[in-house]
Design a protein around this motif. Structure first.
Motif, PDB file in Angstrom:
ATOM      1  N   PRO A   1      66.604  13.832  97.153  1.00  0.00           N
ATOM      2  CA  PRO A   1      66.606  14.217  96.186  1.00  0.00           C
ATOM      3  C   PRO A   1      67.746  15.306  95.301  1.00  0.00           C
ATOM      4  N   ASP A   2      68.453  16.057  96.063  1.00  0.00           N
ATOM      5  CA  ASP A   2      69.689  16.551  95.862  1.00  0.00           C
ATOM      6  C   ASP A   2      70.644  15.876  95.662  1.00  0.00           C
ATOM      7  N   THR A   3      70.886  14.827  96.412  1.00  0.00           N
ATOM      8  CA  THR A   3      72.196  13.895  96.380  1.00  0.00           C
ATOM      9  C   THR A   3      71.857  13.162  95.111  1.00  0.00           C
ATOM     10  N   VAL A   4      70.708  12.579  94.869  1.00  0.00           N
ATOM     11  CA  VAL A   4      70.471  11.660  93.891  1.00  0.00           C
ATOM     12  C   VAL A   4      70.679  12.480  92.411  1.00  0.00           C
ATOM     13  N   ARG A   5      70.390  13.761  92.510  1.00  0.00           N
ATOM     14  CA  ARG A   5      70.613  14.438  91.127  1.00  0.00           C
ATOM     15  C   ARG A   5      72.169  14.399  90.981  1.00  0.00           C
ATOM     16  N   ARG A   6      72.831  14.688  91.977  1.00  0.00           N
ATOM     17  CA  ARG A   6      74.389  14.820  91.702  1.00  0.00           C
ATOM     18  C   ARG A   6      74.693  13.549  91.215  1.00  0.00           C
ATOM     19  N   ARG A   7      74.464  12.351  91.911  1.00  0.00           N
ATOM     20  CA  ARG A   7      74.820  11.180  91.602  1.00  0.00           C
ATOM     21  C   ARG A   7      74.561  10.519  90.222  1.00  0.00           C
ATOM     22  N   VAL A   8      73.319  10.848  89.694  1.00  0.00           N
ATOM     23  CA  VAL A   8      72.899  10.378  88.451  1.00  0.00           C
ATOM     24  C   VAL A   8      73.540  11.061  87.396  1.00  0.00           C
ATOM     25  N   ARG A   9      74.031  12.386  87.623  1.00  0.00           N
ATOM     26  CA  ARG A   9      74.658  13.460  86.628  1.00  0.00           C
ATOM     27  C   ARG A   9      75.771  12.689  86.518  1.00  0.00           C
ATOM     28  N   ARG A  10      76.767  12.252  87.490  1.00  0.00           N
ATOM     29  CA  ARG A  10      78.042  11.848  87.459  1.00  0.00           C
ATOM     30  C   ARG A  10      77.926  10.403  87.034  1.00  0.00           C
ATOM     31  N   LEU A  11      76.928   9.400  87.059  1.00  0.00           N
ATOM     32  CA  LEU A  11      76.697   8.213  86.867  1.00  0.00           C
ATOM     33  C   LEU A  11      76.534   8.126  85.170  1.00  0.00           C
ATOM     34  N   PHE A  12      75.969   8.983  84.535  1.00  0.00           N
ATOM     35  CA  PHE A  12      75.903   9.258  83.196  1.00  0.00           C
ATOM     36  C   PHE A  12      76.971  10.022  82.686  1.00  0.00           C
ATOM     37  N   ALA A  13      77.455  10.918  83.186  1.00  0.00           N
ATOM     38  CA  ALA A  13      78.486  11.665  82.600  1.00  0.00           C
ATOM     39  C   ALA A  13      79.816  10.591  82.435  1.00  0.00           C
ATOM     40  N   SER A  14      80.061   9.844  83.535  1.00  0.00           N
ATOM     41  CA  SER A  14      81.385   9.033  83.501  1.00  0.00           C
ATOM     42  C   SER A  14      80.848   7.540  82.583  1.00  0.00           C
ATOM     43  N   ARG A  15      79.611   7.479  82.087  1.00  0.00           N
ATOM     44  CA  ARG A  15      79.481   6.329  81.479  1.00  0.00           C
ATOM     45  C   ARG A  15      79.402   5.024  82.246  1.00  0.00           C
TER      46      ARG A  15
ATOM     47  N   VAL B   1      64.990   0.269  85.314  1.00  0.00           N
ATOM     48  CA  VAL B   1      63.487   0.044  85.409  1.00  0.00           C
ATOM     49  C   VAL B   1      63.024   1.245  84.623  1.00  0.00           C
ATOM     50  N   ASP B   2      63.489   2.371  84.807  1.00  0.00           N
ATOM     51  CA  ASP B   2      63.021   3.590  84.029  1.00  0.00           C
ATOM     52  C   ASP B   2      63.921   4.810  84.424  1.00  0.00           C
ATOM     53  N   ALA B   3      64.792   5.075  83.184  1.00  0.00           N
ATOM     54  CA  ALA B   3      65.967   5.730  83.381  1.00  0.00           C
ATOM     55  C   ALA B   3      65.362   7.196  83.313  1.00  0.00           C
ATOM     56  N   ARG B   4      64.254   7.508  83.106  1.00  0.00           N
ATOM     57  CA  ARG B   4      63.652   9.040  83.221  1.00  0.00           C
ATOM     58  C   ARG B   4      62.892   9.178  84.456  1.00  0.00           C
ATOM     59  N   ALA B   5      62.932   8.227  85.352  1.00  0.00           N
ATOM     60  CA  ALA B   5      62.680   8.426  86.898  1.00  0.00           C
ATOM     61  C   ALA B   5      62.683   9.520  87.471  1.00  0.00           C
ATOM     62  N   SER B   6      61.724  10.296  88.144  1.00  0.00           N
ATOM     63  CA  SER B   6      62.204  11.615  88.750  1.00  0.00           C
ATOM     64  C   SER B   6      63.105  11.361  89.891  1.00  0.00           C
ATOM     65  N   TYR B   7      63.951  12.403  90.353  1.00  0.00           N
ATOM     66  CA  TYR B   7      64.847  12.453  91.147  1.00  0.00           C
ATOM     67  C   TYR B   7      64.267  11.980  92.581  1.00  0.00           C
ATOM     68  N   THR B   8      62.954  12.567  92.897  1.00  0.00           N
ATOM     69  CA  THR B   8      62.317  12.299  93.975  1.00  0.00           C
ATOM     70  C   THR B   8      62.001  10.949  94.004  1.00  0.00           C
ATOM     71  N   ALA B   9      61.349  10.091  92.992  1.00  0.00           N
ATOM     72  CA  ALA B   9      61.011   8.920  93.171  1.00  0.00           C
ATOM     73  C   ALA B   9      62.457   7.911  93.333  1.00  0.00           C
ATOM     74  N   LEU B  10      63.474   8.519  92.589  1.00  0.00           N
ATOM     75  CA  LEU B  10      64.832   7.548  92.931  1.00  0.00           C
ATOM     76  C   LEU B  10      65.096   7.774  94.202  1.00  0.00           C
ATOM     77  N   ALA B  11      64.956   8.821  94.692  1.00  0.00           N
ATOM     78  CA  ALA B  11      65.396   9.140  96.262  1.00  0.00           C
ATOM     79  C   ALA B  11      64.847   8.178  97.088  1.00  0.00           C
ATOM     80  N   GLN B  12      63.401   8.198  96.891  1.00  0.00           N
ATOM     81  CA  GLN B  12      62.623   7.183  97.809  1.00  0.00           C
ATOM     82  C   GLN B  12      63.026   5.955  97.595  1.00  0.00           C
TER      83      GLN B  12
END
Length: 345
Positions: free
Chosen positions: A208-222, A191-202
């Motif tokens: 937010p901390d878990t989401v930050r780690r997961r999002v980073r891994r999802l993008f880094a691994s493609r 929907v919005d790949a620039r959504a904040s970690y807080t919004a994604l967590a909700q």
């Protein structure tokens, strides 16, 4: 935004920066562009609100490379007078990422993302081939994807600026097995790949901390690939062309890598079916599309073009709905796991 307005230099640089790093912070973008962060954010919001540009995400090559996804291109022929109704029905489906009305020997081309080929087969038999208004269809499963839309660039930044943005990207890492949270994040990011970690967590029921780690891994691994898109008429590349071609099997990889480096190419993928290579590109005009086809053959001398189409109306692009002028009007979250095949397993 008036339909005949082109992006100014700063807008083009802004889009290029987000094509390189879709989640780049405004502090970095503003530093690279030489404007303040508030101005960068305000300009981007103006582009988003007008439908001129947007950032999305979808399951990527990291997932399919692990055998955890199926990408297919489906040609659809419609009953006379039913094309618009059929196309709109497809745009509403979360696993049909792209819908294009095209010229040539088919009415529509769909990009379909599902869990596996078994689910694809059940969907084709149980839903696609029984849909009202569909006369026939042909399905091509993608093998190797040599390049895709997230790697296409507007090329408005100079090399130094582009390198500065790219420097902040996370290092590549191997893909893992996506779990329930990864799937929820994949859908939310579409929907919005620039959504904040807080919004994604909700949205996803996490922190937010878990989401930050997961999002980073999802993008880094493609496993998830984000892309910054721009309305095609505003990019100086208003014509989309799709080419199906044949290459000797032992030359596909080498030739496809050369083709993928061509300026216009947005997609180059090995496919099953009548042809073994599919190439999608943006061109400056219909005449330029013909020149592009000739350039394809010069780039890969053993390539034989079997068929081609021009997109008359890309109605849906990676989940985002477009009007006939190519501007974003809405979106349907991309979800390969939300499919009713109409058949029991």
């Amino acid at each position: 935004m008036p339909e005949n307005r082109m992006l100014d230099d700063v807008d083009q640089q802004l889009v290029h920066a987000l094509q390189i790093s879709p989640r780049a912070p405004w502090s970095l973008v503003s530093d690279v562009l030489g404007i303040d962060a508030v101005t960068a954010a305000r300009r981007w919001q103006r582009l988003v609100d007008s439908g001129a540009a947007w950032v999305s995400a979808a399951p990527g090559t990291g997932m399919s490379g692990q055998g955890k996804g199926c990408l297919a291109f489906v040609e659809v022929d419609c009953v006379s007078g039913a094309l618009l109704d059929v196309a709109r029905a497809f745009t509403a489906l979360p696993y049909v990422a792209t819908v294009e009305h095209v010229t040539g020997d088919r009415d529509l081309i769909l990009t379909v993302m599902l869990e596996d080929v078994g689910t694809l087969s059940r969907w084709v038999v149980g839903q696609l081939d029984t849909m009202a208004g569909v006369r026939s269809s042909r399905t091509h499963v993608a093998g190797a994807v040599f390049t895709e839309g997230s790697r296409w660039r507007l090329r408005a930044l100079d090399p130094r600026q582009a390198e500065r943005i790219a420097r902040e990207l996370p290092a590549a890492e191997p893909a893992g097995d996506p779990d329930a949270l990864d799937r929820k994040l994949t859908v939310a990011l579409s929907v919005d790949a620039r959504a904040s970690y807080t919004a994604l967590a909700q949205d996803c029921g996490s922190t937010p901390d878990t989401v930050r780690r997961r999002v980073r891994r999802l993008f880094a691994s493609r496993v998830v690939q984000a892309r910054c898109e721009v309305s095609r008429p505003l990019s100086d590349w208003p014509i989309a062309v799709i080419v199906w071609a044949q290459l000797p099997p032992d030359q596909i990889t080498e030739a496809a890598q050369r083709i993928s480096s061509m300026r216009e190419v947005r997609l180059c993928a090995g496919v099953t079916g009548r042809h073994n290579l599919m190439v999608a590109a943006w061109s400056r005009s219909v005449e330029d599309a013909q020149r592009f086809e000739a350039e394809l053959v010069r780039t890969a001398p053993k390539l034989v073009v079997g068929d081609r189409s021009i997109a008359l109306w890309p109605m849906k692009l990676s989940g985002h709905l477009l009007d006939q002028n190519g501007f974003r009007t809405g979106m349907v979250p991309v979800n390969p796991w939300d499919v009713d095949t109409g058949m029991e397993r």
